[in-house]
Motif scaffolding. Structure first.
Motif, PDB file in Angstrom:
ATOM      1  N   TYR A   6      17.365  -9.436  22.662  1.00 19.36           N
ATOM      2  CA  TYR A   6      18.790  -9.250  22.396  1.00 19.36           C
ATOM      3  C   TYR A   6      19.546 -10.362  23.104  1.00 19.36           C
ATOM      4  O   TYR A   6      19.367 -10.595  24.298  1.00 19.36           O
ATOM      5  CB  TYR A   6      19.239  -7.880  22.921  1.00 19.36           C
ATOM      6  N   PHE A   7      20.375 -11.093  22.363  1.00 22.67           N
ATOM      7  CA  PHE A   7      21.136 -12.186  22.954  1.00 22.67           C
ATOM      8  C   PHE A   7      22.430 -12.375  22.180  1.00 22.67           C
ATOM      9  O   PHE A   7      22.410 -12.573  20.965  1.00 22.67           O
ATOM     10  CB  PHE A   7      20.299 -13.468  22.922  1.00 22.67           C
ATOM     11  N   GLN A  23      22.026  -7.533  13.650  1.00 22.18           N
ATOM     12  CA  GLN A  23      23.169  -7.301  14.527  1.00 22.18           C
ATOM     13  C   GLN A  23      23.521  -5.810  14.520  1.00 22.18           C
ATOM     14  O   GLN A  23      24.693  -5.444  14.537  1.00 22.18           O
ATOM     15  CB  GLN A  23      24.364  -8.147  14.083  1.00 22.18           C
ATOM     16  N   HIS A  24      22.518  -4.963  14.524  1.00 23.79           N
ATOM     17  CA  HIS A  24      22.712  -3.516  14.437  1.00 23.79           C
ATOM     18  C   HIS A  24      23.650  -3.011  15.529  1.00 23.79           C
ATOM     19  O   HIS A  24      24.639  -2.337  15.252  1.00 23.79           O
ATOM     20  CB  HIS A  24      21.360  -2.807  14.518  1.00 23.79           C
ATOM     21  N   LYS A  25      23.360  -3.322  16.774  1.00 20.28           N
ATOM     22  CA  LYS A  25      24.175  -2.840  17.887  1.00 20.28           C
ATOM     23  C   LYS A  25      25.575  -3.448  17.832  1.00 20.28           C
ATOM     24  O   LYS A  25      26.563  -2.767  18.106  1.00 20.28           O
ATOM     25  CB  LYS A  25      23.507  -3.152  19.220  1.00 20.28           C
ATOM     26  N   LEU A  30      31.299  -2.634  16.959  1.00 15.24           N
ATOM     27  CA  LEU A  30      32.513  -3.048  16.252  1.00 15.24           C
ATOM     28  C   LEU A  30      33.121  -1.886  15.467  1.00 15.24           C
ATOM     29  O   LEU A  30      34.337  -1.701  15.449  1.00 15.24           O
ATOM     30  CB  LEU A  30      32.198  -4.224  15.322  1.00 15.24           C
ATOM     31  N   LEU A  31      32.279  -1.081  14.840  1.00 14.31           N
ATOM     32  CA  LEU A  31      32.764   0.101  14.116  1.00 14.31           C
ATOM     33  C   LEU A  31      33.401   1.113  15.067  1.00 14.31           C
ATOM     34  O   LEU A  31      34.425   1.719  14.737  1.00 14.31           O
ATOM     35  CB  LEU A  31      31.626   0.754  13.333  1.00 14.31           C
ATOM     36  N   LEU A  32      32.825   1.264  16.241  1.00 16.51           N
ATOM     37  CA  LEU A  32      33.419   2.159  17.242  1.00 16.51           C
ATOM     38  C   LEU A  32      34.775   1.638  17.700  1.00 16.51           C
ATOM     39  O   LEU A  32      35.739   2.390  17.827  1.00 16.51           O
ATOM     40  CB  LEU A  32      32.482   2.309  18.445  1.00 16.51           C
ATOM     41  N   ARG A  33      34.858   0.333  17.953  1.00 19.87           N
ATOM     42  CA  ARG A  33      36.110  -0.271  18.406  1.00 19.87           C
ATOM     43  C   ARG A  33      37.208  -0.128  17.355  1.00 19.87           C
ATOM     44  O   ARG A  33      38.372   0.091  17.676  1.00 19.87           O
ATOM     45  CB  ARG A  33      35.889  -1.748  18.726  1.00 19.87           C
ATOM     46  N   ALA A  34      36.843  -0.243  16.081  1.00 17.18           N
ATOM     47  CA  ALA A  34      37.817  -0.135  14.989  1.00 17.18           C
ATOM     48  C   ALA A  34      38.026   1.311  14.548  1.00 17.18           C
ATOM     49  O   ALA A  34      38.771   1.562  13.602  1.00 17.18           O
ATOM     50  CB  ALA A  34      37.356  -0.979  13.798  1.00 17.18           C
ATOM     51  N   ILE A 116      24.020  -2.014   8.004  1.00 14.97           N
ATOM     52  CA  ILE A 116      23.752  -2.074   9.451  1.00 14.97           C
ATOM     53  C   ILE A 116      22.282  -2.319   9.769  1.00 14.97           C
ATOM     54  O   ILE A 116      21.959  -2.947  10.776  1.00 14.97           O
ATOM     55  CB  ILE A 116      24.289  -0.804  10.149  1.00 14.97           C
ATOM     56  N   ASN A 117      21.375  -1.864   8.929  1.00 14.46           N
ATOM     57  CA  ASN A 117      19.944  -2.040   9.191  1.00 14.46           C
ATOM     58  C   ASN A 117      19.358  -3.305   8.570  1.00 14.46           C
ATOM     59  O   ASN A 117      18.166  -3.557   8.701  1.00 14.46           O
ATOM     60  CB  ASN A 117      19.173  -0.813   8.725  1.00 14.46           C
TER      61      ASN A 117
END
Length: 122
Positions: A6-7, A23-25, A30-34, A116-117
């Motif tokens: 992860y980087f 970029q799953h996480k 980003l979905l949580l933030r929005a 997402i996957n």
């Protein structure tokens, strides 16, 4: 230190044929933030006939939030090049975003929820 996993929001998974980048996480955060984590996923990031202008919608009360989300989406085009056109469209209105531009941005986020996957094999 060992192999990278992860980087900078990018996840690396070694397979027998190469590396799977995702970029799953990053998408999940980003979905949580929005506040769209529970939103229904969509199959396309934008309609082909979408026309965005400065004259539509009401100005956003917090344009900084819009700029943050769109900037994060621009970073995501590294692994998800299929959103490049849609992100470019909403990026053009960073100076004075409106509710119409935010709706187009939310559509991109809802598309990414369904993807997402998915990632890129190198």
């Amino acid at each position: 230190m060992g192999p990278a996993h992860y980087f900078l929001g990018n996840e690396f998974h070694r397979t027998t044929t190469g590396f799977h980048l995702s970029q799953h996480k990053y998408i999940d955060d980003l979905l949580l933030r929005a506040q769209l984590h529970d939103a229904k996923p969509l199959s396309t990031p934008m309609f082909a006939s979408t026309q965005l202008t400065n004259l539509e919608g009401e100005p956003l009360t917090d344009p900084t939030f819009y700029r943050t989300i769109v900037g994060a989406l621009q970073y995501m085009t590294i692994i998800h090049p299929e959103i490049s056109f849609a992100v470019n469209k909403v990026y053009q209105f960073m100076q004075t975003p409106t509710t119409v531009h935010w709706a187009a941005t939310k559509r991109i986020l809802r598309y990414l929820k369904g993807m997402i996957n998915y990632g890129m094999l190198i």
